[in-house]
Design an enzyme around this catalytic site. Structure first.
Site, mmCIF file in Angstrom:
data_model
loop_
_atom_site.group_PDB
_atom_site.id
_atom_site.type_symbol
_atom_site.label_atom_id
_atom_site.label_comp_id
_atom_site.label_asym_id
_atom_site.label_seq_id
_atom_site.Cartn_x
_atom_site.Cartn_y
_atom_site.Cartn_z
ATOM 1 N N GLU A 154 2.244 1.292 -3.477
ATOM 2 C CA GLU A 154 0.983 2.285 -4.105
ATOM 3 C C GLU A 154 0.703 4.142 -3.805
ATOM 4 O O GLU A 154 0.566 4.720 -5.079
ATOM 5 C CB GLU A 154 0.302 1.302 -4.291
ATOM 6 C CG GLU A 154 -1.693 2.398 -4.390
ATOM 7 C CD GLU A 154 -2.558 2.176 -3.682
ATOM 8 O OE1 GLU A 154 -2.862 3.520 -3.667
ATOM 9 O OE2 GLU A 154 -2.901 1.664 -2.867
ATOM 10 N N HIS A 155 1.364 4.824 -2.813
ATOM 11 C CA HIS A 155 1.340 5.474 -2.629
ATOM 12 C C HIS A 155 2.226 6.666 -3.273
ATOM 13 O O HIS A 155 2.235 7.605 -3.994
ATOM 14 C CB HIS A 155 0.926 6.639 -0.737
ATOM 15 C CG HIS A 155 -0.267 6.102 -0.180
ATOM 16 N ND1 HIS A 155 -0.621 7.105 0.129
ATOM 17 C CD2 HIS A 155 -1.104 4.586 -0.397
ATOM 18 C CE1 HIS A 155 -2.100 6.871 0.733
ATOM 19 N NE2 HIS A 155 -2.139 5.729 0.608
ATOM 20 N N HIS A 201 0.500 -1.343 -0.163
ATOM 21 C CA HIS A 201 0.389 -0.072 0.023
ATOM 22 C C HIS A 201 0.674 1.702 -0.448
ATOM 23 O O HIS A 201 0.038 2.074 -0.695
ATOM 24 C CB HIS A 201 -0.900 0.086 0.904
ATOM 25 C CG HIS A 201 -2.071 0.683 1.330
ATOM 26 N ND1 HIS A 201 -2.550 2.080 2.628
ATOM 27 C CD2 HIS A 201 -2.687 1.478 0.124
ATOM 28 C CE1 HIS A 201 -3.490 2.985 1.923
ATOM 29 N NE2 HIS A 201 -3.323 3.011 0.670
ATOM 30 N N GLU A 208 -4.166 7.099 8.659
ATOM 31 C CA GLU A 208 -4.860 6.019 7.445
ATOM 32 C C GLU A 208 -4.470 5.258 8.398
ATOM 33 O O GLU A 208 -5.629 4.234 8.682
ATOM 34 C CB GLU A 208 -4.460 5.716 5.893
ATOM 35 C CG GLU A 208 -4.610 7.198 5.985
ATOM 36 C CD GLU A 208 -4.397 5.766 4.122
ATOM 37 O OE1 GLU A 208 -4.960 4.773 3.915
ATOM 38 O OE2 GLU A 208 -4.223 6.967 3.373
#
Length: 795
Positions: A55-56, A52, A133
């Site tokens: 991905e950022h 993740h 998050e």
């Protein structure tokens, strides 16, 4: 019923990349979904959240495109949508924008995937975003339910891990972490692990050629091993669990492990049957047994022959868990091997063709990632799914309640959770379950409906290429209770019918405000009149028992749900409708449903109110703070509208870069020109884990103050670029759905239909001086409306 059935085209490249494309002749936008066959379950166990995190990072600059020229900035500048998501076994990158910019957007996407910068300073900043998050997800009640169901699976399966990533796992300062990050990227971000789906107005061969030419930039791959094989899901280690929770609820999980390569099609068919409210089905039976009123399903995990499903019963109690288990098992046992399944598959495929008609290019590109399967294989695997469900070998019962429980040590997030002694399912009376295959709307048969009262209607022709039609309704409601409770009651009352419509391609959105309810429908034109004749009468009947509003989950979403209350319209006294794309026969059918029809008159313009800053607080649980700032136009003339729209086009990317990229204030934010009920203006929104509502407001105000110097630095060429990106969004000769949305919004704002053309003309003549004047009007804060999670004095 005849409908355009888009034909998918496939091409396998020499590099191993797979292309799937579909032409939508009626579309004005192009949508893309690039799927990388690796996700959080493929990352090193030592670094949860690494996939993740990558991905950022990919959005934060690549070799040929810095952040302010990369994919996100480019797509947003042209009024499009861009996003990405990391799942267990794949990562998706998606966007939608005007079709003429498809090649430029794809070039940026492929450059960022293959040649990212991965700068350490950017990693340090982005880690704070992921940490925020993680905190939000760890407090989210829905996410905790998912995590609890994962604890029932066999030990060692990564579905039991909470793979969000935070400061403790994303150790960017470590050389070992950097090696793992780069190795993950080099291993998985190769052409042979990618599938690109494109949907747009271009012919299929043209879309294939565009993609193939651009995909040459990607490395083909060196033959390394593919994704890590998953551990076994079964046998369950804890079939019954109790989670300490603020409400007494019950959830069922279904874990299945079959010897097959793809469960997409049989799972779609199973979930469709589970939720069907038709007589003889599971939901109808549960209602007769007074076990629940609604049933919602979702897929938590799916990979090859493994899946984990979640079944929600919103109004069932923990004590009903055993009876629910028994009913689900008995239903599956009755349908296992039944001939109804074959008829249901044919019915489902007919509905899918219609559903394709109503999909946006982006939604259609997502669906293309799951290609069609052989009918024989689908029915075989569906039968295997039903057999597993009937045996109950992978059935999980999760009871929730307020009783204290010890912490269950789970990877990534501990839960107040405890395994319960296994109890047998409650006995259930024998029933004759069946699968419905008849849908009057689909068959084109006459549908009995109540007569609609006097209606004011306006019809607009559709585009020559066809496509989904759109129909808007606005009407009054009556009953006792606040707006949120009335909306919940109307949603509950219409749930079964809306579900039927959505599976036939009718996208349905219902909103209730103090001034009345608004309903938007998009889908196949021949279905919309009959569907309206069934749905609208349900919304006109008085509400005797308001319902409890559903939880909105994300704080910012909860505030957005309440925002229209700050800009109320005049009360609706009768039924009003507007359509785009209905043919003459559909218009006549709609008129026959009404007791009388008259032309739709314009609403009066929303008055400008000089009130300064009107601050409203909506208290919400959770550690984050959130704030919406809506700044209505100071006047409704076309010149002011054009200047503010162009100002919104300029500041939206800067807002994201400044408050998220540089200041690291939050991960959920946006800015731009919007219409709220009858008011048009600029909307700014931010959810933050690091500052309170008053501080968020101060940061937004400071950002707006800073923009004057930025605007003064614009030259004519820069203004022209922003104008060129905005003009296509104002073009009335576009697809039916956005055109209908524009016309309906103009109606609510009390503006004539010619307003759009007038705004276009004004936009062509705008200068930097006009932008500075609009900016000065904005800063006067004559009528700013704030919706926040706390009072302004909280700081």
């Amino acid at each position: 019923m005849p409908a355009y059935a888009p034909t998918p085209h496939r091409r396998l490249l020499a590099s191993g990349a797979v292309l799937h494309v579909v032409q939508q002749p009626w579309a004005r936008q192009a949508g893309a979904c690039l799927r990388v066959a690796a996700g959080s379950h493929d990352e090193p166990p030592a670094y949860p959240g690494l996939a993740h995190f990558l991905e950022h990072l990919l959005f934060l600059g690549s070799r040929d495109y810095p952040t302010d020229e990369g994919l996100m900035a480019f797509v947003q500048r042209h009024g499009g949508l861009v996003n990405a998501s990391t799942q267990a076994r794949h990562t998706d990158f998606v966007f939608e924008l005007p079709a003429e910019h498809l090649s430029a957007a794809l070039t940026r996407l492929l450059d960022m995937l293959s040649r990212p910068l991965l700068e350490i300073d950017a990693q340090v900043r982005e880690r704070e975003v992921l940490h925020a998050e993680y905190q939000a997800r760890s407090q989210d009640a829905d996410g905790r339910i998912d995590h609890a169901l994962g604890q029932a699976l066999a030990a060692g399966h990564r579905c039991s891990e909470f793979l969000a990533g935070d400061r403790s796992t994303l150790v960017v300062e470590s050389a070992a972490f950097q090696r793992a990050l780069h190795d993950y990227h080099q291993r998985h971000y190769q052409a042979r692990h990618m599938c690109l789906t494109l949907v747009g107005p271009q012919p299929a061969e043209q879309l294939l050629d565009i993609a193939e030419a651009l995909l040459a930039v990607l490395p083909a791959g060196d033959g390394q091993a593919d994704s890590t094989p998953p551990q076994d899901l079964l046998p369950l280690r804890a079939p019954q669990l109790y989670l300490q929770h603020n409400r007494p609820e019950v959830y069922l999980g279904v874990a299945v492990q079959l010897d097959t390569r793809d469960l997409n099609a049989p799972l779609e068919l199973l979930l469709d049957a589970l939720q069907d409210p038709a007589p003889g089905g599971l939901l109808a039976g549960l209602r007769e047994l007074e076990l629940c009123r609604q049933l919602q399903t979702r897929v938590l995990y799916r990979y090859e022959g493994q899946c984990l499903l979640r079944l929600d019963f919103p109004d069932a109690t923990a004590e009903q868990g055993a009876a629910l288990r028994a009913a689900v098992q008995h239903w599956a046992a009755c349908l296992h091997g039944h001939a109804d399944c074959s008829q249901r598959l044919q019915h489902h495929q007919q509905a899918a063709i219609l559903r394709q008609l109503g999909l946006s290019p982006l939604a259609a590109a997502r669906e293309l990632q799951s290609p069609a399967q052989n009918d024989g294989h689908t029915l075989r695997d569906l039968d295997a799914l039903l057999a597993c469900l009937a045996r109950g070998e992978g059935l999980i019962e999760l009871q929730c309640g307020e009783q204290a429980r010890p912490l269950w040590p789970a990877i990534g997030l501990d839960l107040p959770l405890q395994a319960l002694p296994m109890q047998a399912s409650a006995p259930i009376s024998k029933r004759q379950w069946r699968l419905s295959s008849a849908e009057p709307l689909l068959a084109g048969a006459a549908v009995a409906s109540a007569a609609l009262p006097l209606a004011a209607l306006r019809h607009h022709p559709g585009q020559a290429e066809g496509g989904p039609a759109a129909l808007y309704w606005r009407g009054p409601w009556s009953g006792a209770g606040d707006v949120a409770a009335i909306e919940a009651a109307l949603l509950a009352r219409s749930a079964d019918l809306r579900w039927r419509g959505e599976r036939l391609g009718i996208a349905c959105q219902l909103n209730v405000q103090a001034s009345g309810w608004t309903l938007s429908l998009r889908g196949p034109a021949p279905l919309l009149p009959a569907f309206s004749g069934l749905l609208v009468p349900l919304l006109l009947v008085a509400v005797a028992e308001p319902a409890e509003p559903a939880s909105q989950g994300v704080l910012l979403r909860a505030l957005l749900q309440r925002l229209p209350q700050l800009c109320e319209l005049p009360a609706a006294s009768r039924l009003e409708g507007l359509s785009v794309g209905l043919g003459a026969s559909e218009q006549a059918q709609l008129a026959e449903l009404c007791t009388a029809v008259e032309p739709l008159a314009e609403l009066p313009p929303t008055p400008c109110i000089d009130t300064g800053i009107d601050w409203h607080q909506v208290a919400q649980p959770g550690a984050d703070a959130a704030l919406l700032l809506f700044c209505p136009l100071p006047a409704v003339d076309a010149h002011t509208d054009a200047a503010w729209q162009l100002l919104g086009q300029i500041v939206q990317g800067r807002f994201y870069q400044r408050l998220r990229g540089e200041l690291q204030l939050g991960y959920a934010l946006f800015a731009g020109f919007r219409q709220v009920q009858g008011s048009r203006g600029l909307l700014f929104a931010l959810q933050s884990p690091v500052c309170d509502a008053a501080a968020i407001f101060a940061h937004i105000r400071a950002f707006l103050d800073e923009q004057r110097q930025q605007l003064e630095a614009l030259d004519d060429a820069a203004v022209s670029r922003y104008r060129d990106a905005l003009l296509p969004l104002l073009n009335p000769a576009q697809a039916n759905w956005p055109r209908a949305e524009q016309l309906w919004q103009l109606h609510l704002a009390g503006a004539p239909e010619a307003h759009l053309q007038q705004v276009q003309q004004a936009l062509a003549a705008l200068t930097v001086s006009d932008l500075l004047r609009a900016h000065a009007q904005l800063l006067l804060a004559r009528d700013w409306r704030v919706l926040a999670s706390a009072a302004p004095s909280a700081a």
